[in-house]
Design a protein around this motif. Structure first.
Motif: not given
Length: 137
Positions: A129-137, A48-53, A31-40
């Motif tokens: 600068r490219l930013t992706g949001t993640m929610r960690i429980e 690992p996936d999922p991330i542990a707090v 599983t991947t996440r994608t962030i699209e910016g203007k130039g990249y």
């Protein structure tokens, strides 16, 4: 590896990734996440996936120019909790693995909630600068 082979490999990589988010990061399994910016475009996954707090994790990621452009000169990764106005307690180390492929080690989300993962990509035209949001429980 010879200079001609490195140049040919880099050219093939840029051709593969130019303008297509689908081709960028195709070598990252799972599983991947994608962030699209203007130039990249950045495609990333957590290890690992999922991330542990409160546990260290890594990011495997690819950075691809959106058009026939140059590979980034440097890439930096960081993360913050905008709702709490603080960042991580650790500074990750980014290592180039191959042309356009990287690993960031030493990340840790020390509390649950919304985290913004930030990729600063430096090229000849400046830093994007490219930013992706993640929610960690």
């Amino acid at each position: 590896m010879s200079t001609a082979r490195v140049t040919a490999s880099m050219g093939a990589f840029l051709l593969l990734c130019a303008g297509t988010a689908a081709a960028c990061g195709e070598a990252l399994p799972g599983t991947t996440r994608t962030i699209e910016g203007k130039g990249y475009v950045v495609v990333f996954k957590t290890m690992p996936d999922p991330i542990a707090v409160g546990e260290h994790f890594a990011l495997d990621f690819a950075v691809c120019p959106r058009t026939k452009g140059e590979a980034p000169r440097s890439v930096r990764v960081d993360a913050s909790m905008p709702e709490h106005r603080h960042g991580m307690n650790y500074r990750p180390v980014v290592t180039a693995r191959s042309a356009g492929a990287y690993r960031a080690d030493g990340l840790m989300f020390h509390m649950p909630g919304r985290w913004d993962v930030v990729f600063d990509i430096a090229g000849s035209g400046g830093t994007e600068r490219l930013t992706g949001t993640m929610r960690i429980e």
